[in-house]
Design a protein around this motif. Structure first.
Motif, PDB file in Angstrom:
ATOM      1  N   GLU A 164     -42.247 107.334 -42.580  1.00  0.00           N
ATOM      2  CA  GLU A 164     -41.469 108.471 -41.988  1.00  0.00           C
ATOM      3  C   GLU A 164     -41.469 108.389 -40.602  1.00  0.00           C
ATOM      4  OE1 GLU A 164     -43.540 112.229 -43.127  1.00  0.00           O
ATOM      5  OE2 GLU A 164     -44.200 111.323 -44.897  1.00  0.00           O
ATOM      6  N   SER A 165     -41.660 107.152 -39.821  1.00  0.00           N
ATOM      7  CA  SER A 165     -41.169 106.989 -38.473  1.00  0.00           C
ATOM      8  C   SER A 165     -39.694 106.816 -38.173  1.00  0.00           C
ATOM      9  CB  SER A 165     -41.926 105.624 -38.156  1.00  0.00           C
ATOM     10  OG  SER A 165     -41.308 104.650 -38.669  1.00  0.00           O
ATOM     11  N   ALA A 166     -39.429 107.112 -37.041  1.00  0.00           N
ATOM     12  CA  ALA A 166     -37.680 107.153 -36.883  1.00  0.00           C
ATOM     13  C   ALA A 166     -37.394 105.666 -36.983  1.00  0.00           C
ATOM     14  CB  ALA A 166     -37.601 107.584 -35.360  1.00  0.00           C
ATOM     15  N   SER A 167     -36.262 105.608 -37.428  1.00  0.00           N
ATOM     16  CA  SER A 167     -35.729 104.175 -37.734  1.00  0.00           C
ATOM     17  C   SER A 167     -35.519 103.402 -36.289  1.00  0.00           C
ATOM     18  CB  SER A 167     -34.233 104.052 -38.514  1.00  0.00           C
ATOM     19  OG  SER A 167     -33.569 102.864 -38.520  1.00  0.00           O
ATOM     20  N   SER A 168     -36.132 102.049 -36.280  1.00  0.00           N
ATOM     21  CA  SER A 168     -36.127 101.459 -35.202  1.00  0.00           C
ATOM     22  C   SER A 168     -36.307  99.625 -35.442  1.00  0.00           C
ATOM     23  CB  SER A 168     -36.997 101.805 -33.929  1.00  0.00           C
ATOM     24  OG  SER A 168     -38.286 101.682 -34.336  1.00  0.00           O
ATOM     25  N   SER A 169     -35.769  99.071 -34.551  1.00  0.00           N
ATOM     26  CA  SER A 169     -36.088  97.668 -34.850  1.00  0.00           C
ATOM     27  C   SER A 169     -37.583  97.284 -34.614  1.00  0.00           C
ATOM     28  CB  SER A 169     -35.172  96.520 -34.022  1.00  0.00           C
ATOM     29  OG  SER A 169     -35.872  95.365 -34.059  1.00  0.00           O
ATOM     30  N   PRO A 170     -38.336  96.591 -35.552  1.00  0.00           N
ATOM     31  CA  PRO A 170     -39.734  96.498 -35.148  1.00  0.00           C
ATOM     32  C   PRO A 170     -40.044  95.256 -34.450  1.00  0.00           C
ATOM     33  CG  PRO A 170     -39.104  95.645 -37.492  1.00  0.00           C
ATOM     34  CD  PRO A 170     -37.852  96.256 -36.809  1.00  0.00           C
ATOM     35  N   ILE A 171     -38.881  94.661 -34.032  1.00  0.00           N
ATOM     36  CA  ILE A 171     -39.300  93.252 -33.605  1.00  0.00           C
ATOM     37  C   ILE A 171     -40.100  93.584 -32.382  1.00  0.00           C
ATOM     38  CG2 ILE A 171     -38.232  91.419 -32.429  1.00  0.00           C
ATOM     39  CD1 ILE A 171     -36.249  91.346 -34.798  1.00  0.00           C
TER      40      ILE A 171
END
Length: 246
Positions: free
Chosen positions: A174-181
């Protein structure tokens, strides 16, 4: 493991091993080697026990009921156990998740019972068999530890006591889509854990509990909602390729 051995059958045998020893296979392994794979005296296979490395073994005697192996050559030194802890809510395709976690370097496999989990009964013997099957097929010689199922809340409450400074990576659907790197990179060099939820995801209370913990790092796995088994493979690949042993 020498690539010249890649076509040989591999067997996990849970007994002490040393160069020159002879090992008698049990009924199931005898059936597999002789009747299924059609191996005979003089043929080779690779054996390992998760402790003493891997050995090139020659079939010294092959009968319908008994096979004796001679450990002729040390083909690989024992690899150290992985420190990567993998926690997951049991799902219908649990065998797939366990096999892939083994292939991708998990050192501990921990079933976790969450609010929305659909499969509360975990056959640990089957889980261990899945880890061995994956290790045999993929040249893994350190077998992951399989832990007893635990409820999520006690796991988190006792995390520091049982896991010390290990950081826990939480894949939050449910977190906002973003790059996890960028989020993962500060964790490089630390002992890590990964937690994956069930088909229905974590409940609001469970998400809040995880977000409250200073040892938890929340990441996104992108703009699409992934199945639990897909999320596990995606997260393990992401961790191993950025801050793991790849």
């Amino acid at each position: 493991m020498p690539r010249t051995h890649k076509t040989l059958p591999r067997l996990f045998i849970d007994i002490p091993m040393r160069l020159g020893a002879e090992i008698a296979l049990d009924k199931d392994q005898t059936n597999y080697l002789v009747n299924v794979l059609r191996r005979a005296a003089g043929d080779n296979c690779v054996v390992f026990n998760g402790r003493d490395g891997a050995f090139l073994a020659e079939i010294a005697q092959a009968g319908k009921k008994t096979v004796t192996l001679h450990l002729a050559e040390k083909s690989a030194e024992q690899t150290p156990p992985s420190t990567l802890w993998y926690g997951f809510a049991p799902i219908k395709r649990m065998d797939y998740c366990v096999q892939k976690a083994t292939e991708m370097g998990a050192g501990v496999i921990q079933p976790i019972l969450t609010q929305y989990v659909q499969n509360t009964r975990v056959n640990l013997d089957k889980v261990r068999a899945n880890t061995i099957e994956a290790a045999e097929q993929c040249e893994v010689i350190s077998i992951p530890q399989v832990r007893e199922p635990v409820q999520l809340k006690p796991l988190i409450a006792n995390w520091k006591e049982n896991h010390g400074n290990r950081k826990l990576i939480f894949c939050d659907e449910e977190s906002a889509s973003s790059s996890p790197i960028d989020t993962l990179m500060p964790l490089k060099g630390k002992e890590l854990g990964l937690i994956i939820g069930p088909e229905g995801g974590f409940s609001a209370d469970e998400r809040a509990l995880l977000h409250e913990q200073e040892f938890v790092t929340s990441i996104s796995l992108g703009p699409r909602i992934l199945r639990a088994d897909t999320a596990a493979v995606a997260a393990l690949a992401l961790i191993q390729s950025t801050i793991g042993d790849w």
